[in-house]
Design a protein around this motif. Structure first.
Motif, mmCIF file in Angstrom:
data_model
loop_
_atom_site.group_PDB
_atom_site.id
_atom_site.type_symbol
_atom_site.label_atom_id
_atom_site.label_comp_id
_atom_site.label_asym_id
_atom_site.label_seq_id
_atom_site.Cartn_x
_atom_site.Cartn_y
_atom_site.Cartn_z
ATOM 1 N N GLN A 178 -8.826 16.545 5.713
ATOM 2 C CA GLN A 178 -8.626 15.352 5.293
ATOM 3 C C GLN A 178 -8.658 15.381 3.737
ATOM 4 O OE1 GLN A 178 -9.058 12.671 6.743
ATOM 5 N NE2 GLN A 178 -9.831 12.944 8.556
ATOM 6 N N LYS A 179 -8.977 16.334 3.159
ATOM 7 C CA LYS A 179 -8.726 16.612 1.740
ATOM 8 C C LYS A 179 -7.170 16.881 1.203
ATOM 9 C CE LYS A 179 -10.585 18.750 -2.408
ATOM 10 N NZ LYS A 179 -11.617 19.793 -3.096
ATOM 11 N N ILE A 180 -6.698 17.448 2.153
ATOM 12 C CA ILE A 180 -5.124 17.912 1.851
ATOM 13 C C ILE A 180 -4.305 16.592 2.217
ATOM 14 C CG2 ILE A 180 -3.281 19.296 2.892
ATOM 15 C CD1 ILE A 180 -5.366 21.484 3.410
ATOM 16 N N LEU A 181 -4.953 15.858 3.324
ATOM 17 C CA LEU A 181 -4.180 14.629 3.439
ATOM 18 C C LEU A 181 -4.460 13.559 2.420
ATOM 19 C CD1 LEU A 181 -2.737 12.722 5.496
ATOM 20 C CD2 LEU A 181 -5.083 11.960 6.466
ATOM 21 N N LEU A 182 -5.509 13.347 2.081
ATOM 22 C CA LEU A 182 -5.842 12.402 0.892
ATOM 23 C C LEU A 182 -4.510 12.813 -0.382
ATOM 24 C CD1 LEU A 182 -7.076 10.124 -0.526
ATOM 25 C CD2 LEU A 182 -8.860 11.784 -1.086
ATOM 26 N N ARG A 183 -4.890 14.087 -0.696
ATOM 27 C CA ARG A 183 -4.038 14.467 -1.971
ATOM 28 C C ARG A 183 -2.433 14.196 -1.685
ATOM 29 N NH1 ARG A 183 -7.146 16.588 -5.630
ATOM 30 N NH2 ARG A 183 -8.869 17.617 -4.982
#
Length: 164
Positions: free
Chosen positions: A61-66
Motif C-alpha cells: 500500500q505504501k508503494i502504491l501511495l507513493r
C-alpha cells in the motif's frame, strides 16, 4: 517456495485490493490499474527485501501511495478524466451514497484524499499513515480533521443541491 512463486501468490491475493485503493485515490479505473501494476513492479524489484516486512500488504500500500503521489506531481496529470463509475460489491446497497462520497473525496487535494482513504477505508492508524506519507503524526491528525470537515461541507452542499 521460489521467490517468483511467492511473489506471484502475494500479487494475485493483493492486486484487487490495491486496485480498489488506487481507484479511490485517482477515480479512474485505467489509471488505478496502471498504478497497481507500477506498485507491483516496484514490489517485485525489491521482493528480496520486501518479503521480510512485518506487514507485506501495508508495504505494498505504501508503494502504491507513493506511485500515486509521484503520478500527481507530473505535469501530464492535469488532464481531465471522463467519469465512468463501476459498481463494486461493497456499495451495491447504496450506490447513490457511494457516488456522492467518491465525488466529495475527489474534491480533496491528493494528500488529504490519501489520508482519508488510508485512515477510514484501509483502517490504518494515525502512526501508520504518518509513516506511509513520511510526515509527523500531528500533520496527519490536523489534515484528517480538516479533510473530514471539508467532506462534511461537501456532502452537506450535495444534500442541499438535491432539494433545491
Amino acid at each position: 517456495m521460489l521467490q517468483d512463486e511467492e511473489f506471484a501468490e502475494f500479487a494475485e491475493a493483493a492486486a484487487e485490493r490495491l486496485r480498489t485503493t488506487a481507484y479511490m485515490m485517482c477515480r479512474d479505473w485505467h489509471l488505478a490499474q496502471d498504478l497497481t501494476q507500477t506498485a507491483l513492479t516496484r514490489l517485485y524489484l525489491g521482493w528480496r527485501h520486501a518479503r521480510q516486512a512485518d506487514n507485506l500488504t501495508a508495504y505494498a500500500q505504501k508503494i502504491l501511495l507513493r506511485a500515486y503521489l509521484d503520478h500527481r506531481r507530473r505535469r501530464s496529470t492535469s488532464e481531465t478524466v471522463v467519469e465512468v463509475i463501476h459498481d463494486t460489491a461493497g456499495y451495491q446497497h447504496q450506490p447513490d451514497l457511494r457516488l456522492t462520497m467518491l465525488d466529495a473525496l475527489g474534491r480533496l487535494n491528493p494528500r488529504d484524499r490519501a489520508i482519508v482513504i488510508l485512515r477510514y477505508f484501509e483502517d490504518y492508524s494515525v502512526e501508520q499513515v504518518a509513516d506511509v506519507l513520511d510526515v509527523p503524526v500531528g500533520v496527519v491528525k490536523s489534515q484528517t480533521r480538516r479533510s473530514l470537515a471539508r467532506l462534511r461541507e461537501e456532502l452537506a452542499a450535495d444534500q442541499l443541491a438535491l432539494f433545491a
